[in-house]
Design an enzyme around this catalytic site. Sequence first.
Site, mmCIF file in Angstrom:
data_model
loop_
_atom_site.group_PDB
_atom_site.id
_atom_site.type_symbol
_atom_site.label_atom_id
_atom_site.label_comp_id
_atom_site.label_asym_id
_atom_site.label_seq_id
_atom_site.Cartn_x
_atom_site.Cartn_y
_atom_site.Cartn_z
ATOM 1 N N SER A 106 0.827 -1.209 0.000
ATOM 2 C CA SER A 106 0.000 0.000 0.000
ATOM 3 C C SER A 106 0.864 1.263 0.000
ATOM 4 O O SER A 106 2.031 1.242 0.415
ATOM 5 C CB SER A 106 -0.903 -0.010 1.223
ATOM 6 O OG SER A 106 -0.112 0.040 2.379
ATOM 7 N N THR A 107 0.258 2.360 -0.414
ATOM 8 C CA THR A 107 0.976 3.632 -0.462
ATOM 9 C C THR A 107 1.374 4.067 0.951
ATOM 10 O O THR A 107 2.485 4.573 1.164
ATOM 11 C CB THR A 107 0.096 4.696 -1.140
ATOM 12 O OG1 THR A 107 -0.220 4.210 -2.447
ATOM 13 C CG2 THR A 107 0.807 6.028 -1.260
ATOM 14 N N ALA A 108 0.482 3.824 1.916
ATOM 15 C CA ALA A 108 0.770 4.238 3.295
ATOM 16 C C ALA A 108 2.027 3.535 3.816
ATOM 17 O O ALA A 108 2.940 4.176 4.363
ATOM 18 C CB ALA A 108 -0.426 3.930 4.183
ATOM 19 N N GLU A 128 6.453 -0.269 -5.478
ATOM 20 C CA GLU A 128 5.279 -0.597 -6.305
ATOM 21 C C GLU A 128 4.076 -0.483 -5.393
ATOM 22 O O GLU A 128 3.812 -1.373 -4.582
ATOM 23 C CB GLU A 128 5.401 -2.015 -6.871
ATOM 24 C CG GLU A 128 6.621 -2.253 -7.748
ATOM 25 C CD GLU A 128 6.577 -1.469 -9.037
ATOM 26 O OE1 GLU A 128 5.538 -0.867 -9.348
ATOM 27 O OE2 GLU A 128 7.608 -1.434 -9.725
ATOM 28 N N CYS A 184 -3.461 -4.204 -7.894
ATOM 29 C CA CYS A 184 -3.019 -2.809 -7.942
ATOM 30 C C CYS A 184 -3.427 -2.156 -9.253
ATOM 31 O O CYS A 184 -3.673 -0.969 -9.322
ATOM 32 C CB CYS A 184 -1.516 -2.736 -7.743
ATOM 33 S SG CYS A 184 -0.612 -3.790 -8.877
#
Length: 650
Positions: free
Chosen positions: A340-342, A361, A395
């Site tokens: 995840s981006t977080a 990624e 994703c």
Amino acid sequence: MITIIRMIEQTIAYVLRMVAVVLNQAASVFEPSPVSGLCQSTLDRVWNWTEAEKSAAWLIPFSITVSLIFVFGMPMLFKFLSDGAPHLETVPVPSATFDPAEDRQSESFGDDDVRPQLVGPEVKPSIEATDPSTGALLGYVAAHTVDDVDKLVSKARVAQKAWASSSFDRRRRVIRVLSNYVLYEQQSLSKICSLDCGKPLQESSLMDIAASLEKFQWLISDGEEALKPSRRKVGKIVPHKVAHVEYSPVGVIAAITPWNLPINNIFNPVSAALFAGCAIVVKPSELTVWSAVHVIRVVRRALTVCGEDPELVQCLIGEGDVGSKLVKADGVDKVFFTGSTATGRKVATAAAERLRPTCLELGGKDVCIVADDADVANAVDVSIRGVFSNSGQLCIALERIYVHRKVKEEFVRRAVDIVKKMRVGVDLGAITMGTVALTRLEGLVEDAVSRGAKVLAGGKRTDLDGKGWFFEPTVIVNMKEDMRMAKEEVFGPILSIYDWEDEDTMLETVNSCTFGLGSTVCSEDKARANRLQQELEVGMCNVNDFATTAICQSLPFGGTKNSGSGRNGGIEGLHGCCKIKSTTRDRFVGFKTAFPKVLRYPVGANVAEFAYEINDLIFRGGVIGKMDNLRQLIGMTLFPSWRPRSVASG
Ligand code: NAD
């Protein structure tokens, strides 16, 4: 002997006559041009051809075509047919049993440190694995603690020292064994993958197995070429040199992976790392440790049967704290993070403190633009595949379907018709993250509805015979950019439809998204599709299709903005596993760089003027000017009293 010569003579004569016939026929196409008439009469006079020969004239182009196909096509066909199969003769394929029931019991993997291993519930620490589609217990996997991280990294480091100088033949052999192993055990591996994240077998087989096999195949066929030193131009200043970029293994790679494609997420970085001469420490998601045990075992067995060191691949079983320790561990040379981006932000921060390179990624919010000239039936198929593959837990799932108002009605009708027939458990798998994710998905739908969206199918959680964590296949229309679902990554089976009319406004809206991973453009107008493709601020884009960029292993995979940085596929992905060194050498033996006296330390008088003349000589056009530069340079070199012109002119 004479007979043979006659035969050759006759054959040549026949071919020449046939050529004449063809020429004549070609010329007659331009009839009544004077050329054709001239050809006709010349040929009539020179070649005494018969009607039969004339009508057989097509034989020449035909036989030339057949010969060309034979000469060029046969090797290609042979290569296609033989790829894979002949390797079996030279490469041992290890036997494997992957009966999940057997593996549920404790299995020793040799060295006690070398987990992952399946253990009994009494072993602590361990992670319990369940099937999200039924809730059934799969087993327990012995877990590591943060204290184990350094030990595994140093084992990888030791193994990598020898592997770094391994030949490409050895590396290819390992990947071939791995490939054969996965191919012959695909049913067991698909089953393991499906059980661990609760998805239908076809999803595991296509998304995890096929993608991994394609990656192996690309490494085998193109990997060496990608890692060969590449020659670069030297420019104008040093033409007596040759320049190269050279690639050497980066060392030990830490790969932290998510749960959504539990097999491919591991095989992908592991195969690239091994091929590039690296060792790798994998930290799979805590949600799919059960399949990770098997995947790592396959890789380590492949290494072992090839006579290579299985310690090249280590696997850390644990949660975020173990991953976090791995990012910072001494001995890790590069971090590949997929998730995840977080979490990616935390990983990037920790790595940056150590100036450790990363490949990130992260999440996506991929758009599908359906233009008014699109083949609507195809656009619906593409969108449905892009939204519901892996239950939307990809994703690169298509999370925003922007449909032109002119075709919206037809698009929605067709999409709803299909989605209403889709079945959980058959077409769609479970939501691997369970109730937390289901509650979040329901919250996103509620928020959208409260702001004017309309649910046309699905919209809530469901189960299969009272078991499992599923979400109904959902279609939602009238989506707007201020809704939570328009901004947050959904990661679920929701087809959300936005509409548009003006292309520029739509592009601006679409590009204002904070993610930029993949995308799709559906249009029958090639020029328009190309233009839209260029305009999208994303890492990957397909026309009239979904995920093809991810399937083509020659292409780099990755995104922009909050979707990450770095690339994990193709040549760029392999280079990401390398240290990159620029080198120059003398072009000719004995011809080294020689500085004139004025430029050597301690520098001579008028050194700056000397440098100006050199710059002019090299970069300014015009022969006369260059002659003048040369005159000045020679003067300054040979005569200490020479007055440079820039000094002379004040
Ligand atoms: P996640 O970020 O929760 O976890 C990913 C991995 O990071 C797990 O192994 C986890 O244990 C580990 N981790 C957690 N905290 C950590 C920390 N502080 N330091 C280091 N590691 C830590 O993601 P997830 O829920 O497992 O996966 C879903 C996400 O992955 C989605 O956002 C999806 O888009 C993304 N994803 C991206 C790609 C891509 O290629 N761009 C591919 C697949 C999935």
